[in-house]
Design a protein around this motif. Structure first.
Motif, PDB file in Angstrom:
ATOM      1  N   GLY A  51       0.821  -1.197   0.000  1.00  0.00           N
ATOM      2  CA  GLY A  51       0.000   0.000   0.000  1.00  0.00           C
ATOM      3  C   GLY A  51       0.856   1.249   0.000  1.00  0.00           C
ATOM      4  N   THR A  52       0.191   2.394   0.179  1.00  0.00           N
ATOM      5  CA  THR A  52       0.903   3.668   0.227  1.00  0.00           C
ATOM      6  C   THR A  52       0.697   4.308   1.595  1.00  0.00           C
ATOM      7  OG1 THR A  52      -0.972   4.950  -0.635  1.00  0.00           O
ATOM      8  CG2 THR A  52       0.578   4.028  -2.249  1.00  0.00           C
ATOM      9  N   GLU A  53       1.731   4.974   2.059  1.00  0.00           N
ATOM     10  CA  GLU A  53       1.677   5.686   3.330  1.00  0.00           C
ATOM     11  C   GLU A  53       1.366   7.156   3.075  1.00  0.00           C
ATOM     12  OE1 GLU A  53       5.010   3.917   6.120  1.00  0.00           O
ATOM     13  OE2 GLU A  53       5.764   4.186   4.085  1.00  0.00           O
ATOM     14  N   PHE A  54       0.412   7.681   3.810  1.00  0.00           N
ATOM     15  CA  PHE A  54       0.095   9.101   3.698  1.00  0.00           C
ATOM     16  C   PHE A  54       1.232   9.922   4.311  1.00  0.00           C
ATOM     17  CE2 PHE A  54      -1.594  12.951   5.731  1.00  0.00           C
ATOM     18  CZ  PHE A  54      -2.127  13.605   4.622  1.00  0.00           C
ATOM     19  N   GLU A 620      12.722   4.223  -2.560  1.00  0.00           N
ATOM     20  CA  GLU A 620      11.427   4.743  -2.142  1.00  0.00           C
ATOM     21  C   GLU A 620      10.694   5.313  -3.351  1.00  0.00           C
ATOM     22  OE1 GLU A 620      12.026   7.613   0.904  1.00  0.00           O
ATOM     23  OE2 GLU A 620      12.884   6.184   2.325  1.00  0.00           O
ATOM     24  N   VAL A 621       9.446   4.916  -3.511  1.00  0.00           N
ATOM     25  CA  VAL A 621       8.611   5.412  -4.602  1.00  0.00           C
ATOM     26  C   VAL A 621       7.553   6.337  -4.008  1.00  0.00           C
ATOM     27  CG1 VAL A 621       7.126   4.816  -6.543  1.00  0.00           C
ATOM     28  CG2 VAL A 621       9.025   3.306  -5.899  1.00  0.00           C
ATOM     29  N   TRP A 622       7.500   7.565  -4.514  1.00  0.00           N
ATOM     30  CA  TRP A 622       6.588   8.584  -4.011  1.00  0.00           C
ATOM     31  C   TRP A 622       5.583   8.944  -5.091  1.00  0.00           C
ATOM     32  CZ3 TRP A 622       7.569  11.652   0.700  1.00  0.00           C
ATOM     33  CH2 TRP A 622       8.654  11.173   1.454  1.00  0.00           C
ATOM     34  N   LEU A 640       5.098   4.675  -1.373  1.00  0.00           N
ATOM     35  CA  LEU A 640       4.884   3.231  -1.440  1.00  0.00           C
ATOM     36  C   LEU A 640       5.543   2.580  -0.234  1.00  0.00           C
ATOM     37  CD1 LEU A 640       3.579   1.222  -3.497  1.00  0.00           C
ATOM     38  CD2 LEU A 640       5.900   0.764  -4.298  1.00  0.00           C
ATOM     39  N   ALA A 641       4.786   1.772   0.479  1.00  0.00           N
ATOM     40  CA  ALA A 641       5.270   1.191   1.732  1.00  0.00           C
ATOM     41  C   ALA A 641       6.258   0.052   1.473  1.00  0.00           C
ATOM     42  CB  ALA A 641       4.087   0.676   2.543  1.00  0.00           C
ATOM     43  N   ASP A 656      -4.034   1.769   1.210  1.00  0.00           N
ATOM     44  CA  ASP A 656      -3.568   3.016   0.604  1.00  0.00           C
ATOM     45  C   ASP A 656      -3.848   4.212   1.492  1.00  0.00           C
ATOM     46  OD1 ASP A 656      -2.495   1.839  -1.604  1.00  0.00           O
ATOM     47  OD2 ASP A 656      -4.231   2.184  -2.903  1.00  0.00           O
ATOM     48  N   SER A 657      -3.002   5.238   1.316  1.00  0.00           N
ATOM     49  CA  SER A 657      -3.099   6.475   2.099  1.00  0.00           C
ATOM     50  C   SER A 657      -3.140   6.154   3.587  1.00  0.00           C
ATOM     51  CB  SER A 657      -4.329   7.291   1.685  1.00  0.00           C
ATOM     52  OG  SER A 657      -4.158   8.658   1.996  1.00  0.00           O
TER      53      SER A 657
END
Length: 822
Positions: A51-54, A620-622, A640-641, A656-657
């Motif tokens: 997932g993605t980190e806010f 790290e992917v942003w 991206l976590a 996500d988020s």
């Protein structure tokens, strides 16, 4: 009884429906019909994406922003948020702030300009170009100290020299000057650009004695032949024949009597050298003289070297010396001779003609100075600041405007090659490249005759005029235009103005999306935006060639445009490509292992920009993600976590988020979720999935307290095989009825998921739990999972795997037990 088949790899990725009949292709046996929110590993397995980190909301969610990277080293890397009129900074998963306020730099770039920005970096400076803005330098001094300044280019580059009768006259040769044209010439767009002004300068000699100001001309004084004096700001020498005449000089004033020769336009020995200088001493003299040059930056004279002679009146004096040496200058330079000990000597047996003196000589020729236009008051008049001394203040036809300005356009592409900075493509000259001098990135000077370390300009000669979009420096310089790809290679010889051949390599053309380097291969988006190509050197043809990397998965890009790309080298070798509709296409690409696998990713919103920087454990992917929250458009910076840190399910992020809490205290209420206000979210709490939550007032509450909690937006991951094909004695398996009675799924660190024969069928859930203690989450499973396969006979024989929960899966192989019918 059936037989067992196996799909041992998924390294072909998702394939287009157009290839469903190509069972003869090697990629078919390792391909997939669907790979969504999952990605393919280089070794062939397939996993759901993390997932993605806010991280934070952008400054103004109503406007698009763009991310790019700033990498000083593998230990110091940043993500930059370029927005409407500003730049913000991120590192280590957070937005950089100072005293609680985001660190921000004002910029001239509007929302509409962001997609046309191009970048190149050298150490702590990021160089930025845009066709409508003077090149800029973003400099880092610390985490919280950044500045954006103009790129201070000098000495060029210039347009062709004027060929009209229009003249330009400067009011002076240094400092601030007024430029006057003889016909309408100046435009507002010239402000900030350069102008080159030349003149045919005669050679000049300043002759005399260094301490001549001590010998000012006086009435009623004898002046021997060959002696020097100063008068009315100049230096004079008494000519041959004066002493023999015996006439006193009381009424024979320098400048009014022919017995005096003017030998210097100043009271001292001083010249301005435009190309070269010479120092000569003559006759007999004693003392020490000093050659000095004027340092414009420091505003003082600096010593170049000294010369000494110890001549005496003795006819056999061994200390008498004379000197004759010179040198070249790169820009107009003032030189002077200074001395407090110089004395002329008349040797025994000699005469006044043998008295020593010094000559400073500046060579003549056609010389140029440069100035930067600072204001335009009319078509006939402009103000300018002189950068390199102008040769003359008279009207001249020898002038040329700079190649870069608001009037001609600014460079729109940038790179480095052979220690030179390279700029490309203005609106006036879209196919021209300009190279700085080696190791002098801001200097674009040239000389006559041409020197090897001069700046270089190259215009690509092609049938069509298509702008240069990208510059990639490797062992050769690769240049990508809107219609073709070029190679500039000096071969085994140095790269010089006389050895800079440009040769076209192919005719595909590149879009505005910045290319990405994978080893020594360039990946670029073709001009129309829906094709990804590679471009690399081929030894057999001694040239560069490429292939269409999207040909096997055209359905993922067809009718869409790629708008942003970033490469995650570690740990998966995935190129993340943002589509114009907000979907995220991924390409696992390891050419050395022949791995090229596409996959597609979506979220509750739209991906808009992507950037990648090195991290401590992985790249790290942003992302910039546009989401609709409570009916309002929001744009978030998200990262991206890490997929499964240390194999610990409690710290996994498959939402996500997301935001996470890891603490010693068990909690049941969690705040800080206002960015997801009113949205349905899920949680992973101490390894257990909790769904059906809704964020209210920025909070959610769990039924059971937990110490390791991640909360975010859920997404679905899907993997579906192609129509089954196995070699049969009597031909192909295609179109035959077949049934999968049992299925073994070989997995690694997997939990959850459902399996069936297609998206609409009843899906079966693998059983993972075995001997875990009550109250503990199910352990991640590695090995083979056996289940009865739901479904009967059909012609497809496909396997569909679906993960709806925030849990990890990695599938290494599908092993079906198959029964073939008629």
């Amino acid at each position: 009884m059936g037989f067992y088949g196996i799909q041992p790899s998924f390294a072909g990725g998702e394939l287009s429906a157009a290839l469903y009949g190509r069972v003869d292709m090697a990629k078919y046996s390792v391909g997939l019909a669907r790979c969504r929110n999952a990605f393919v590993h280089a070794y062939g397995g397939v996993s759901n994406r993390p997932g993605t980190e806010f991280v934070s909301e952008v400054k103004d969610s109503s406007k698009r922003v763009r991310l790019t990277f700033f990498q000083y080293s593998t230990q110091a890397a940043y993500v930059l948020e370029f927005g409407h009129g500003y730049i913000r900074f991120y590192t280590d998963g957070y937005r950089i702030e100072s005293s609680g306020v985001p660190v921000e730099v004002a910029s001239p770039y509007t929302e509409e300009m962001l997609s046309e920005l191009n970048f190149v970096q050298s150490a702590d400076v990021l160089f930025i170009v845009h066709p409508d803005v003077r090149p800029k330098m973003l400099s880092r001094y610390s985490h919280t100290s950044w500045t954006l300044t103009d790129f201070d280019f000098k000495n060029g580059p210039f347009m062709d020299m004027n060929v009209t009768d229009t003249t330009v006259r400067a009011s002076g040769v240094t400092g601030g000057v007024t430029l006057t044209a003889s016909s309408p010439l100046f435009k507002a767009g010239h402000v900030g650009g350069l102008i080159r002004i030349g003149a045919d300068v005669a050679g000049y000699t300043s002759m005399g004695i260094p301490n001549a100001p001590a010998y000012s001309w006086e009435f009623n004084r004898q002046w021997p032949q060959g002696s020097f004096c100063t008068h009315k700001g100049r230096m004079w020498r008494a000519l041959d024949g004066y002493r023999e005449s015996g006439v006193e000089t009381s009424k024979r004033e320098p400048g009014a009597d022919s017995i005096w020769e003017r030998v210097s336009d100043t009271e001292g020995l001083e010249i301005v050298a435009y190309k070269s200088w010479d120092l000569q001493t003559s006759g007999f003299w004693r003392g020490t003289i000093y050659l000095e040059r004027w340092d414009e930056d420091a505003g003082l004279w600096k010593e170049v070297r000294s010369y000494s002679s110890a001549a005496s009146s003795s006819s056999n004096s061994s200390g008498a010396k004379n000197f004759n040496e010179g040198g070249d200058v790169e820009e107009p330079t003032r030189f002077r001779i200074r001395s407090s000990s110089f004395a002329q000597v008349v040797p025994d047996g000699g005469g006044d003609v043998d008295r020593g003196y010094v000559s400073l000589i500046a060579s003549g020729g056609e010389f140029y100075g440069t100035a930067r236009v600072t204001a335009v008051s009319s078509e006939f008049s402009a103000s300018a600041e002189v950068l390199t001394r102008l040769p003359d203040a008279s009207a001249t036809k020898l002038w040329a405007f700079g190649a870069w300005s608001g009037e001609n356009g600014w460079p729109s592409s940038i790179g480095f090659f052979n220690q030179r900075m390279v700029f490309g493509a203005t609106r006036r000259q879209p196919q021209t490249l300009w190279f700085s001098r080696p190791d002098l990135y801001q200097d674009f000077s040239t000389t006559i005759p041409t020197a090897d370390d001069d700046a270089i300009s190259i215009t690509l000669v092609a049938e069509q005029v298509n702008a240069i979009r990208h510059i990639v420096g490797m062992s050769d310089l690769l240049v990508f235009t809107a219609a073709s790809e070029w190679r500039i290679s000096p071969g085994d010889s140095p790269f010089t103005p006389s050895n800079a051949p440009a040769r076209v390599q192919s005719y595909y053309g590149a879009s505005a999306v910045s290319p990405v380097l994978v080893g020594n291969i360039v990946l670029f988006v073709q001009n129309q935006g829906s094709t990804l190509r590679n471009f690399g050197y081929m030894l057999e043809s001694d040239g560069y060639k490429g292939t269409d990397l999207s040909v096997l998965a055209k359905h993922l890009l067809e009718g869409r445009t790629l708008v942003s790309m970033a490469l995650q080298r570690e740990p998966w070798g995935v190129l993340w490509c943002v589509r114009d509709d907000g979907a995220l296409a991924g390409l696992t690409y390891l050419p050395e292992h022949d791995v090229m696998a596409w996959h597609l990713h979506t979220t509750q919103g739209a991906f808009e920009s992507v950037a990648s920087i090195p991290g401590a454990v992985q790249d790290e992917v942003w992302f910039v993600v546009r989401r609709t929250v409570n009916g309002v458009t929001k744009r978030y910076v998200e990262r991206l976590a890490h997929r499964l840190p240390d194999g610990d399910l409690k710290r996994a992020i498959f939402l996500d988020s997301a935001l996470s809490y890891h603490g010693a205290e068990k909690l049941s209420s969690f705040g800080g979720l206002s960015h997801l206000e009113g949205m349905a979210v899920s949680a992973l709490a101490d390894g257990f999935v909790v769904s059906g939550l809704v964020v209210k007032d920025g909070k959610v509450s769990l039924k059971h307290a937990a110490s390791d909690v991640t909360i975010g937006l859920p997404y679905v991951s899907e993997v579906k095989t192609l129509r089954m094909e196995m070699g049969l004695k009597d031909g192909s398996m295609q179109a035959r009825y077949k049934a999968i009675s049992r299925l073994f799924i070989r997995v690694e660190k997997t939990l959850g998921g459902r399996v069936g024969d297609n998206e609409g069928s009843i899906l079966d859930e693998p059983k993972y739990r075995s001997d875990e203690a009550y109250g503990c989450h199910t352990r991640l499973r590695t090995g083979d999972i056996e289940l009865s396969f739901p479904g009967g006979f059909n012609r497809a024989g496909q396997i569909y795997f679906r993960q709806e929960e925030p849990l990890p899966f990695t599938i290494l192989a599908f092993i079906p037990e198959v029964t073939v019918g008629g």
